[in-house]
Design a protein around this motif. Sequence first.
Motif, PDB file in Angstrom:
ATOM      1  N   ASP A 105      54.573  -6.840 -16.707  1.00 57.94           N
ATOM      2  CA  ASP A 105      55.414  -7.157 -15.555  1.00 57.94           C
ATOM      3  C   ASP A 105      56.383  -6.033 -15.197  1.00 57.94           C
ATOM      4  N   SER A 106      56.798  -5.273 -16.180  1.00 57.08           N
ATOM      5  CA  SER A 106      57.815  -4.247 -15.939  1.00 57.08           C
ATOM      6  C   SER A 106      57.784  -3.233 -17.066  1.00 57.08           C
TER       7      SER A 106
ATOM      8  N   TYR B 206      50.553  -2.371 -13.953  1.00 60.15           N
ATOM      9  CA  TYR B 206      51.311  -3.547 -13.517  1.00 60.15           C
ATOM     10  C   TYR B 206      50.461  -4.802 -13.426  1.00 60.15           C
TER      11      TYR B 206
END
Lengths: 235, 235
Positions: free
Chosen positions: B68-69, B64
């Motif tokens: 970001d995701s 992370y």
Amino acid sequence: MRPDATRSESNPPADSLPPRRRRKDARPSELTAAALALFVDKGFAATRLDDVAARAGVSKGTLYLYFDSKEALFKAVIEEGMVAALTAAEQRSSDFQGSAADLLQQLLFGWWEQIGKTPMAGVSKLIACESKNFPEVAQYYHERVINRGRALLRAALQRGVASGEFRALDLDSAVEVIMAPLLLLAISRSSRCFGEQQTSPEAYLQTHFELLLRGLCGTECVPAAPRGAVTGSGA
Amino acid sequence: MRPDATRSESNPPADSLPPRRRRKDARPSELTAAALALFVDKGFAATRLDDVAARAGVSKGTLYLYFDSKEALFKAVIEEGMVAALTAAEQRSSDFQGSAADLLQQLLFGWWEQIGKTPMAGVSKLIACESKNFPEVAQYYHERVINRGRALLRAALQRGVASGEFRALDLDSAVEVIMAPLLLLAISRSSRCFGEQQTSPEAYLQTHFELLLRGLCGTECVPAAPRGAVTGSGA
DNA sequence: TACATTACTGACCGCTCAGTCATTAATATG
DNA sequence: CATATTAATGACTGAGCGGTCAGTAATGTA
């Protein structure tokens, strides 16, 4: 993370509460049909059983009356699609009497009519996507569907070669090369990618068939020996 | 539900605790490589970020720091694979001077060498499986990869037609029919289904190429009009 | 050696969803 | 209508996983 899903029931009958009905024998096929659509659309892991049940017009509890687990539902979906595919293939192949070229055309376009254009075509994508997670199902599908399709096509080619209609060629790889555009068409239409849509499936199949017939026939317009960069089976 | 995953680290260096190292610039590509392998193997939804991180030799928290995701990681995987694919395609197409047939062969076997046999081939499967869940990524891939590949192949065909080397034909559908076996080969090898493995990829590509050259050349051995069972575009 | 910076960690949180089960309602039977 | 049977429900649970963050250790600087 979660896409917006566009919740479209197949029959929201304008009333508020659709009353509970008991239809024991209709449920399984309705559930597998709903599951097929959602599995193909969102993938197996990303499909919620609540959604499958809702699409079939029942609750999740009902789903578990008919299938032991999500995996069992998956297997049933594949199996059901497969049975239909086998039946159709049987029908088309049974005692065909025309030329090998006619048989080939019959197989290609028959596949499209009986499988490719139906929702069942999505089974191919499902298998491709999930075979690693369900090796037994993939194995079963491979033995009972892929191999049977291969055998049909191989027999048609063999017949053409035997009659002199087609030239001699590597049957096994030819079978795979010929089936590939069909399978990719099915996957493509289930995925809305690769953009096969820009030409109609009919034109696509027609071009495939024409290229094929010319490619299979006895004339030569090229020194069949490869010009380099080829390692296997050529020399 | 959860398959047994055969937890195979790429480098378990015999010691107990591999000491923490700071390698800021090497992490992203290691993480995308690990993610590609796992996404292709298990599917996007079924892949755990803990596993991706572990395969890359870091913790989930580190992942992370760079993405970001999970979705951002997915996009990075596609993008990275795509850049390499584009570069290779550029190289192969730049000012080729031989015959159209040679160019065609160069494109087919070059694709195999640069993409098909590399782990990047798995991107095709990934796109096919997840395009519905990530329409923007699919769109991007379609515009920047598929369309570029199509253009390369189309130009090669056009050139052959213009020089009289190839007969006139429906270029758009021909391009798709020609690419289909390549894409299916990639998908097949990423899925261990359809059992393409029974013939070698080289023999498969060679048969494809030979069928193609004969199919493209000017000779005719068949009344090109369809004989029935065809609905669209033929009559 | 003291201090500053930052790549990296892993325990933790909250949500989602496969699977369960006590309850409810539709049908069958007499 | 009374009673039995069972198809169908939906609230509930427990595990798994995406995502967070206070803390740790590696590196840089003096």
